[in-house]
Design an enzyme around this catalytic site. Sequence first.
Site, PDB file in Angstrom:
ATOM      1  N   ASN A 131      -9.009   3.883   7.966  1.00 25.02           N
ATOM      2  CA  ASN A 131      -8.409   2.719   8.605  1.00 25.02           C
ATOM      3  C   ASN A 131      -8.494   2.735  10.122  1.00 25.02           C
ATOM      4  O   ASN A 131      -8.299   1.701  10.769  1.00 25.02           O
ATOM      5  CB  ASN A 131      -6.944   2.597   8.185  1.00 25.02           C
ATOM      6  CG  ASN A 131      -6.157   3.873   8.448  1.00 25.02           C
ATOM      7  OD1 ASN A 131      -6.494   4.920   7.896  1.00 25.02           O
ATOM      8  ND2 ASN A 131      -5.132   3.793   9.271  1.00 25.02           N
ATOM      9  N   GLY A 186       0.795  -1.216   0.000  1.00 25.80           N
ATOM     10  CA  GLY A 186       0.000   0.000   0.000  1.00 25.80           C
ATOM     11  C   GLY A 186       0.828   1.267   0.000  1.00 25.80           C
ATOM     12  O   GLY A 186       0.491   2.246  -0.683  1.00 25.80           O
ATOM     13  N   CYS A 219       0.741   2.138  11.917  1.00 32.57           N
ATOM     14  CA  CYS A 219       1.837   2.964  11.413  1.00 32.57           C
ATOM     15  C   CYS A 219       2.044   4.221  12.244  1.00 32.57           C
ATOM     16  O   CYS A 219       3.019   4.937  12.063  1.00 32.57           O
ATOM     17  CB  CYS A 219       1.578   3.338   9.963  1.00 32.57           C
ATOM     18  SG  CYS A 219       1.494   1.908   8.869  1.00 32.57           S
ATOM     19  N   GLY A 234      -2.073  -6.346   0.057  1.00 33.58           N
ATOM     20  CA  GLY A 234      -2.460  -7.736   0.256  1.00 33.58           C
ATOM     21  C   GLY A 234      -2.673  -8.157   1.692  1.00 33.58           C
ATOM     22  O   GLY A 234      -3.573  -8.944   2.000  1.00 33.58           O
ATOM     23  N   HIS A 235      -1.848  -7.639   2.603  1.00 34.14           N
ATOM     24  CA  HIS A 235      -1.848  -8.217   3.944  1.00 34.14           C
ATOM     25  C   HIS A 235      -3.028  -7.794   4.805  1.00 34.14           C
ATOM     26  O   HIS A 235      -3.196  -8.303   5.917  1.00 34.14           O
ATOM     27  CB  HIS A 235      -0.529  -7.905   4.662  1.00 34.14           C
ATOM     28  CG  HIS A 235      -0.376  -6.488   5.104  1.00 34.14           C
ATOM     29  ND1 HIS A 235      -0.544  -6.105   6.412  1.00 34.14           N
ATOM     30  CD2 HIS A 235      -0.037  -5.369   4.440  1.00 34.14           C
ATOM     31  CE1 HIS A 235      -0.326  -4.814   6.532  1.00 34.14           C
ATOM     32  NE2 HIS A 235      -0.012  -4.333   5.330  1.00 34.14           N
ATOM     33  N   THR A 267      12.224  -7.100 -10.596  1.00 32.97           N
ATOM     34  CA  THR A 267      11.760  -8.466 -10.826  1.00 32.97           C
ATOM     35  C   THR A 267      10.477  -8.735 -10.051  1.00 32.97           C
ATOM     36  O   THR A 267      10.389  -8.453  -8.855  1.00 32.97           O
ATOM     37  CB  THR A 267      12.839  -9.484 -10.394  1.00 32.97           C
ATOM     38  OG1 THR A 267      14.022  -9.251 -11.148  1.00 32.97           O
ATOM     39  CG2 THR A 267      12.358 -10.916 -10.619  1.00 32.97           C
TER      40      THR A 267
END
Length: 388
Positions: A153, A75, A324, A202-203, A239
């Site tokens: 959030n 994110g 955070c 994703g998490h 990658t």
Amino acid sequence: MPKESRKVYADAASTTGVSDAVLKAMQPFFQTEYGNPSSAHTLGQQAKAAVSQAREMIAAQLRCSEDELYFTSGGTESDCWAIIGSALATTKRHIIVSIIEHPAVLNCCKMLEQFGYRLSYAGVNADGQISVEDIEKNICDDTFLVIAMMANNETGVIQPIDEISAVSHKYGVSLFSDCVQAIGSVSINLSLQKIDLLSISGHKICGPKGTGLLYVNERCKIAPIIYGGGQERGLRSGTENVAGIVGLAVAIQQAVCDLDKNTVRSLRAVLHDCISKIPYTTINGDCSPTLPGIISACFDYIEGSDLVRYLNEYGIFASSSSACSTNSGRPSHVLLAMGIPYSRARGALRLSINGNNTLQDIKYICKVLPLAVQRLRSQNPEYIRLFR
């Protein structure tokens, strides 16, 4: 109260465990199908095909084109790329950002301010919803980006993103929406919603950490901020994290397909009933639509950090604000923006749950929480002076 061995995770807004389906999908790409997607040989092309399939899966869930999706490390990167990449792609210098955004967004905007960009902040009402009027009155000829998250959030308050989108596009300004907390709980249809840039991590949805994506509408211009081998169609080099991308796709598919969160909402209702009965307590954003799994409250006469530590001793894992921001030592900027007094905001607690929680978990929280609040208040000199 004697301590029990029960462990209850009530910090899903901070992170979640990887689901069995996600882990199963990822495993082959760690040891047997570990090719580099840029390699021309069979193993590399298998990895490339896996990335393409993951992009196709996500595009189907979000109702957008595969070419509008770019994989990132999470994110924070997606947020920063949306903002900085948009700034680099235009000569305009003005951004409008809601005051309740995640630190990844606010700190990125403040960084641009050091390079001569101008910021205007859109406030929120007492129930935590972003002011559409603030956004419209601040738009000018130099504005190139409006930033408004889809759901907060910390409070879980769902934002009027369609109204914000209408205002932004009325003046030809792009809209970026941080969707990290909303994905899987708020319906997203990018074929209908006019959102130019959107970030996902994703998490937060039982996917792996270190994975995310940025949606960039085909009409929107954005510049790269990571240079290298030209992966992701030349806009995000590096990658590809094949295992992570595959896991992210499965996590998004599960989250979107399981959009009916009535079970989680019913558990939240039990928590709400418990918290509302605790004296000198305010449930934040209580008059706004909220995400099914988040409840934020302020308890007068205690420190939220003390309450988090107390609950931890009884096996309940929660937070006082965004993970955070936990170490900042200051009350939540979100709560202060809502007009909550500094002293009250210091007593904040966020409980966030998901489908892995049970009614027994919630009942245990409801057993411990009122006693924890009373115990901490009994040690507060001001509380003792006023109520004893």
